[in-house]
Design an enzyme around this catalytic site. Structure first.
Site, PDB file in Angstrom:
ATOM      1  N   ARG A   1      32.851 -41.430 158.792  1.00 35.60           N
ATOM      2  CA  ARG A   1      33.040 -41.187 160.221  1.00 35.60           C
ATOM      3  C   ARG A   1      34.206 -42.026 160.718  1.00 35.60           C
ATOM      4  O   ARG A   1      34.326 -43.198 160.370  1.00 35.60           O
ATOM      5  CB  ARG A   1      31.769 -41.559 161.005  1.00 35.60           C
ATOM      6  CG  ARG A   1      30.658 -40.558 160.844  1.00 35.60           C
ATOM      7  CD  ARG A   1      29.463 -40.918 161.688  1.00 35.60           C
ATOM      8  NE  ARG A   1      28.767 -42.076 161.159  1.00 35.60           N
ATOM      9  CZ  ARG A   1      28.876 -43.319 161.602  1.00 35.60           C
ATOM     10  NH1 ARG A   1      29.646 -43.574 162.654  1.00 35.60           N
ATOM     11  NH2 ARG A   1      28.230 -44.309 161.061  1.00 35.60           N
TER      12      ARG A   1
ATOM     13  N   TYR B   1      34.788 -34.215 157.016  1.00 32.28           N
ATOM     14  CA  TYR B   1      33.716 -35.116 156.587  1.00 32.28           C
ATOM     15  C   TYR B   1      32.449 -34.863 157.410  1.00 32.28           C
ATOM     16  O   TYR B   1      32.496 -34.806 158.650  1.00 32.28           O
ATOM     17  CB  TYR B   1      34.146 -36.596 156.716  1.00 32.28           C
ATOM     18  CG  TYR B   1      32.959 -37.497 156.517  1.00 32.28           C
ATOM     19  CD1 TYR B   1      32.416 -37.666 155.235  1.00 32.28           C
ATOM     20  CD2 TYR B   1      32.313 -38.110 157.589  1.00 32.28           C
ATOM     21  CE1 TYR B   1      31.279 -38.432 155.047  1.00 32.28           C
ATOM     22  CE2 TYR B   1      31.178 -38.875 157.411  1.00 32.28           C
ATOM     23  CZ  TYR B   1      30.662 -39.026 156.132  1.00 32.28           C
ATOM     24  OH  TYR B   1      29.528 -39.771 155.943  1.00 32.28           O
TER      25      TYR B   1
ATOM     26  N   LYS C   1      25.208 -36.135 164.182  1.00 33.87           N
ATOM     27  CA  LYS C   1      25.486 -37.285 165.044  1.00 33.87           C
ATOM     28  C   LYS C   1      25.950 -36.853 166.434  1.00 33.87           C
ATOM     29  O   LYS C   1      25.576 -37.439 167.438  1.00 33.87           O
ATOM     30  CB  LYS C   1      26.564 -38.161 164.410  1.00 33.87           C
ATOM     31  CG  LYS C   1      26.220 -38.668 163.026  1.00 33.87           C
ATOM     32  CD  LYS C   1      24.997 -39.516 163.047  1.00 33.87           C
ATOM     33  CE  LYS C   1      24.757 -40.149 161.686  1.00 33.87           C
ATOM     34  NZ  LYS C   1      23.524 -40.956 161.683  1.00 33.87           N
TER      35      LYS C   1
ATOM     36  N   HIS D   1      18.575 -43.221 166.519  1.00 32.86           N
ATOM     37  CA  HIS D   1      19.051 -43.255 165.129  1.00 32.86           C
ATOM     38  C   HIS D   1      17.938 -43.881 164.280  1.00 32.86           C
ATOM     39  O   HIS D   1      18.033 -45.036 163.860  1.00 32.86           O
ATOM     40  CB  HIS D   1      20.330 -44.104 165.094  1.00 32.86           C
ATOM     41  CG  HIS D   1      21.086 -44.023 163.815  1.00 32.86           C
ATOM     42  ND1 HIS D   1      21.979 -44.987 163.426  1.00 32.86           N
ATOM     43  CD2 HIS D   1      21.116 -43.096 162.831  1.00 32.86           C
ATOM     44  CE1 HIS D   1      22.523 -44.664 162.267  1.00 32.86           C
ATOM     45  NE2 HIS D   1      22.004 -43.523 161.881  1.00 32.86           N
TER      46      HIS D   1
ATOM     47  N   SER E   1      23.784 -47.365 159.746  1.00 25.48           N
ATOM     48  CA  SER E   1      24.096 -46.486 158.621  1.00 25.48           C
ATOM     49  C   SER E   1      24.146 -47.269 157.305  1.00 25.48           C
ATOM     50  O   SER E   1      24.674 -48.379 157.263  1.00 25.48           O
ATOM     51  CB  SER E   1      25.461 -45.839 158.843  1.00 25.48           C
ATOM     52  OG  SER E   1      25.506 -45.291 160.130  1.00 25.48           O
TER      53      SER E   1
ATOM     54  N   CYS F   1      21.831 -48.704 155.547  1.00 25.33           N
ATOM     55  CA  CYS F   1      21.012 -49.920 155.438  1.00 25.33           C
ATOM     56  C   CYS F   1      19.613 -49.605 154.933  1.00 25.33           C
ATOM     57  O   CYS F   1      18.694 -50.403 155.101  1.00 25.33           O
ATOM     58  CB  CYS F   1      20.929 -50.640 156.779  1.00 25.33           C
ATOM     59  SG  CYS F   1      22.429 -51.504 157.216  1.00 25.33           S
TER      60      CYS F   1
ATOM     61  N   ASN G   1      15.798 -44.635 151.969  1.00 24.21           N
ATOM     62  CA  ASN G   1      14.897 -45.163 150.934  1.00 24.21           C
ATOM     63  C   ASN G   1      13.537 -45.524 151.517  1.00 24.21           C
ATOM     64  O   ASN G   1      12.501 -45.273 150.901  1.00 24.21           O
ATOM     65  CB  ASN G   1      15.509 -46.404 150.272  1.00 24.21           C
ATOM     66  CG  ASN G   1      16.750 -46.058 149.469  1.00 24.21           C
ATOM     67  OD1 ASN G   1      17.002 -44.900 149.168  1.00 24.21           O
ATOM     68  ND2 ASN G   1      17.539 -47.063 149.130  1.00 24.21           N
TER      69      ASN G   1
ATOM     70  N   ASP H   1      16.893 -40.100 159.487  1.00 27.63           N
ATOM     71  CA  ASP H   1      18.099 -40.485 160.232  1.00 27.63           C
ATOM     72  C   ASP H   1      17.961 -40.391 161.750  1.00 27.63           C
ATOM     73  O   ASP H   1      18.512 -41.215 162.455  1.00 27.63           O
ATOM     74  CB  ASP H   1      19.277 -39.610 159.769  1.00 27.63           C
ATOM     75  CG  ASP H   1      20.635 -40.176 160.155  1.00 27.63           C
ATOM     76  OD1 ASP H   1      20.809 -41.402 160.053  1.00 27.63           O
ATOM     77  OD2 ASP H   1      21.508 -39.399 160.561  1.00 27.63           O
TER      78      ASP H   1
ATOM     79  N   ARG I   1      28.167 -38.423 149.235  1.00 33.20           N
ATOM     80  CA  ARG I   1      26.928 -37.959 149.871  1.00 33.20           C
ATOM     81  C   ARG I   1      26.282 -36.812 149.117  1.00 33.20           C
ATOM     82  O   ARG I   1      26.915 -36.127 148.315  1.00 33.20           O
ATOM     83  CB  ARG I   1      27.254 -37.461 151.290  1.00 33.20           C
ATOM     84  CG  ARG I   1      27.836 -38.525 152.217  1.00 33.20           C
ATOM     85  CD  ARG I   1      26.753 -39.313 152.856  1.00 33.20           C
ATOM     86  NE  ARG I   1      27.248 -40.384 153.706  1.00 33.20           N
ATOM     87  CZ  ARG I   1      26.557 -40.878 154.729  1.00 33.20           C
ATOM     88  NH1 ARG I   1      25.392 -40.375 155.069  1.00 33.20           N
ATOM     89  NH2 ARG I   1      27.030 -41.889 155.426  1.00 33.20           N
TER      90      ARG I   1
ATOM     91  N   GLY J   1      10.257 -50.058 147.406  1.00 28.40           N
ATOM     92  CA  GLY J   1       8.824 -49.804 147.559  1.00 28.40           C
ATOM     93  C   GLY J   1       8.062 -51.036 148.063  1.00 28.40           C
ATOM     94  O   GLY J   1       7.064 -50.921 148.779  1.00 28.40           O
TER      95      GLY J   1
ATOM     96  N   ASN K   1       8.717 -52.921 150.284  1.00 25.29           N
ATOM     97  CA  ASN K   1       8.738 -53.035 151.748  1.00 25.29           C
ATOM     98  C   ASN K   1       7.426 -52.569 152.375  1.00 25.29           C
ATOM     99  O   ASN K   1       7.124 -52.909 153.518  1.00 25.29           O
ATOM    100  CB  ASN K   1       9.914 -52.247 152.336  1.00 25.29           C
ATOM    101  CG  ASN K   1      11.248 -52.862 151.945  1.00 25.29           C
ATOM    102  OD1 ASN K   1      11.309 -54.054 151.634  1.00 25.29           O
ATOM    103  ND2 ASN K   1      12.311 -52.074 151.948  1.00 25.29           N
TER     104      ASN K   1
HETATM  105  C1  OXD Z   1      25.469 -42.258 159.225  1.00 22.50           C
HETATM  106  C2  OXD Z   1      24.813 -41.119 158.564  1.00 22.50           C
HETATM  107  O1  OXD Z   1      26.672 -42.471 159.025  1.00 22.50           O
HETATM  108  O2  OXD Z   1      23.599 -40.978 158.736  1.00 22.50           O
HETATM  109  O3  OXD Z   1      24.765 -42.960 159.971  1.00 22.50           O
HETATM  110  O4  OXD Z   1      25.493 -40.339 157.896  1.00 22.50           O
HETATM  111 MN    MN Z   2      22.767 -42.299 160.220  1.00 23.25          MN
END
Ligand code: OXD
Ligand code: MN
Length: 591
Positions: free
Chosen positions: A69, A197, A206, A226, A248, A250, A254, A277, A375, A500, A502
């Site tokens: 982005r 992209y 987004k 988000h 994003s 982070c 997962n 997301d 991605r 896991g 977490n």
């Molecule tokens: C981001 C995504 O960049 O979810 O936050 O792709």
């Molecule tokens: Mn995102």
């Protein structure tokens, strides 16, 4: 195609400007999808992958300067600059339309304009919003078919309701100097030009579901965030849902589909993934907060995804997946740094060049097989943990909201806000180290309130105010927490194993939501008693959990200086409640 006059008039006007050779309506059928795939293969936009090993999968490569982005080219175009706030780049609508028109003019000559009617959220749910994206990219169409509900059913719904977000996209020349991602919240319009992209061009994601939706949601009293949404099912069948906001790359994806760690397996938990997301949340008739994931797919970061970090995603992306900017192996499967298995002996890298492990560029740095922000686009229904409530119009009830960021020091593994107002302060002061999902300097710390800094479609001071107001409207507020999986030791090694594991922390979150455990009252919030976190089978060395839960007041006193500086940019617009929380935190830290 449609009886909606506003829609046909708008398409005619946009086509007059962009001058495509023809216009094709996307109906959502498999037949049309397959036809588009064949065309994209012929034009080179897609490369077919090994259909035995990866059925229905394709590879796409973007231009090398079009891989993330571009926040500096992303604008909120409100009549008044103040309404966009200090958190956004701003252009006046007139200047923005004029600037973009010059690029859009004739940009689709020699190309087809695809009309994609899409619904974010189940078609017809009172949560949902309709958009129509006009694009000259087959890649965009094929991705949108994964990420949103697309086609005839949406057009029929659009005959019953009037409003839709007008989304216009053209690749134009894919020239970074002629790239603009423009949002016109007052016109319910998005214009994106010069990029291919995903985050810039899948306009339902987004652009609509966060920037435009946050603007609309404020007026209509619902929240566009988000956030991932996941359900944790106890053996008795009771499921509690949580929503979590991390910047994003982070670990939202997962976490949303984690596999319970060995030591907790006997407890019989089961995880349900609602989204990874975006969460749209509203107060339902029971006075509590309910959420849907408006999307139908994952647009996830490939590097680091493997059978240890995210086995469910490895399963999800085995079929019907579009890969972008990863390595192509000689057997026509794909690979990325941190994928399962050894690096292949050779392949074609994300830029389309022959690649071998260990190859160096002219500056002596290792050449990456896949781009760090490469991605995959995959349908949620492929995911073994996909929630059975994805199509339910009311969504799921949210018990807890979790904020988090990537901080190597300072923020403990977990703490709980004292109350909603304090929780808004905790979210508003979130900070994280930059990742590859944004163009910028990796590792640099930036404040990212509620992980919405790049996505809030209006003045963030008003957004904080809105959060405070929403809390007052709820009969039952979710509890608010803050987590940090990324604390490191002196040598830079992560102290907490994450993934896991977490779930051990989420278990404490649910225990707190159900008043099953006490907590330590500290200067920054409630932290767990170390023995309330189930560490069975983890084998963490003695003292590490205590270290992870420790609060270093000296470091926090430094942090509040950064918070003050951050708040000051909002001047008199910042809600007084946040200054009160700031003062209270400073006092607690000094006492
Ligand atoms: C981001 C995504 O960049 O979810 O936050 O792709
Ligand atoms: Mn995102």
């Amino acid at each position: 195609m449609t009886k909606n006059k506003k829609l046909t008039e708008w398409i005619t006007k946009m086509a007059r400007m962009c001058q495509p050779d023809d216009i094709v309506w996307i109906d959502g059928s498999n037949k049309q999808k397959e036809e588009l795939e064949r065309e994209a293969l012929a034009s080179g936009e897609l490369i077919q992958l090994n259909q035995e090993k990866l059925p229905g999968c394709f590879l796409h490569r973007t231009a090398i300067d079009d891989v993330a982005r571009t926040e500096h080219l992303t604008f909120i175009c409100t009549k008044k600059k103040h309404d966009a706030g200090p958190n956004n780049n701003w252009m006046s609508p007139r200047a923005a339309y004029n600037k973009a028109k010059a690029i859009f003019k004739g940009a689709m000559r020699g190309r087809t304009m695809y009309v994609i009617p899409f619904s974010m959220g189940p078609v017809g749910s009172s949560f949902s919003k309709i958009g129509v994206e006009l694009t000259d990219s087959r890649y965009v169409v094929l991705n949108m078919l994964v990420m949103a509900r697309v086609g005839e059913a949406v057009l029929r719904q659009l005959e019953k309701e009037d409003g839709f977000t007008k989304c216009l996209h053209s690749k134009a020349e894919l020239d970074i100097n002629k790239r603009l991602i423009l949002h016109f919240p007052e016109d319910n319009t998005i214009w994106s030009v010069g990029s291919g992209y995903g985050g810039n061009v899948l306009l339902g994601k987004k652009c609509l579901s966060l920037r435009i939706a946050s603007f609309i949601g404020r007026k209509e009293h619902w929240m566009a965030e988000h956030m991932l949404i996941m359900g944790i099912e106890e053996p008795n069948g009771h499921i509690e849902y949580i929503a979590a906001a991390f910047p994003s790359a982070c670990g939202k994806t997962n976490l949303a589909m984690l596999i319970p760690p060995e030591g907790l397996k006997t407890k019989g938990y089961r995880i349900w993934t609602v989204g990874d997301d975006i969460a749209w949340m509203r107060i339902d008739t029971d006075g509590s907060l309910w959420a849907i994931n408006p999307e139908t797919g994952f647009f996830g970061v490939a590097p680091g995804t493997n059978s240890n970090t995210n086995p469910n995603m490895v399963e999800t992306i085995r079929k019907n997946t579009i890969y972008t900017n990863v390595l192509l192996k000689p057997d026509k499967t794909v690979w990325w740094e941190g994928a399962d298995g050894e690096a292949p002996e050779s392949g074609i890298d994300w830029q389309g060049r022959p690649w071998k492990p260990g190859a160096l560029d002219k500056d002596g740095s290792l050449i990456k097989a896949a781009h760090a922000n490469s991605r995959f686009t995959a349908p949620i229904v492929n995911c073994p943990t996909a929630s059975f409530r994805l199509e339910q119009h009311h969504g799921v009830p949210i018990s807890a909201i979790i904020f988090g960021g990537r901080r190597t020091h300072l923020t403990p593994l977990i703490y709980e806000a004292f109350n909603w107002q304090h929780g808004v302060f905790v979210g508003a002061t979130m900070a994280s180290e930059l990742t590859a999902a944004q163009v910028g300097k990796l590792g640099q710390v930036r404040r990212d309130p509620m992980a919405m800094l790049p996505f809030c479609g209006y003045n963030m001071a008003s957004y904080f105010q809105f959060w405070l107001e929403m809390g007052k409207k709820m009969a039952k507020q979710p509890k608010i927490f803050c987590v940090n999986w990324f604390n490191t030791d002196e040598s830079g090694k992560f102290l907490w194993p994450g993934f896991g594991e977490n779930l051990r922390v989420l278990e404490w979150v649910l225990d707190r939501c159900n008043n099953r455990v006490g907590a330590v009252k500290t200067a920054i919030g409630y932290t767990p008693y170390a023995n309330d976190i189930d560490m069975t089978g983890l084998g963490l060395p003695a003292g590490i959990l205590e270290k992870l839960l420790n609060i270093d007041k000296t470091k926090w006193l430094e942090e509040v200086k950064g918070i003050k500086k951050f708040f000051e940019q909002f001047k008199k617009d910042l809600p007084k409640e946040l200054w009160q929380e700031y003062e209270a935190l400073s006092m607690r830290l000094k006492s």
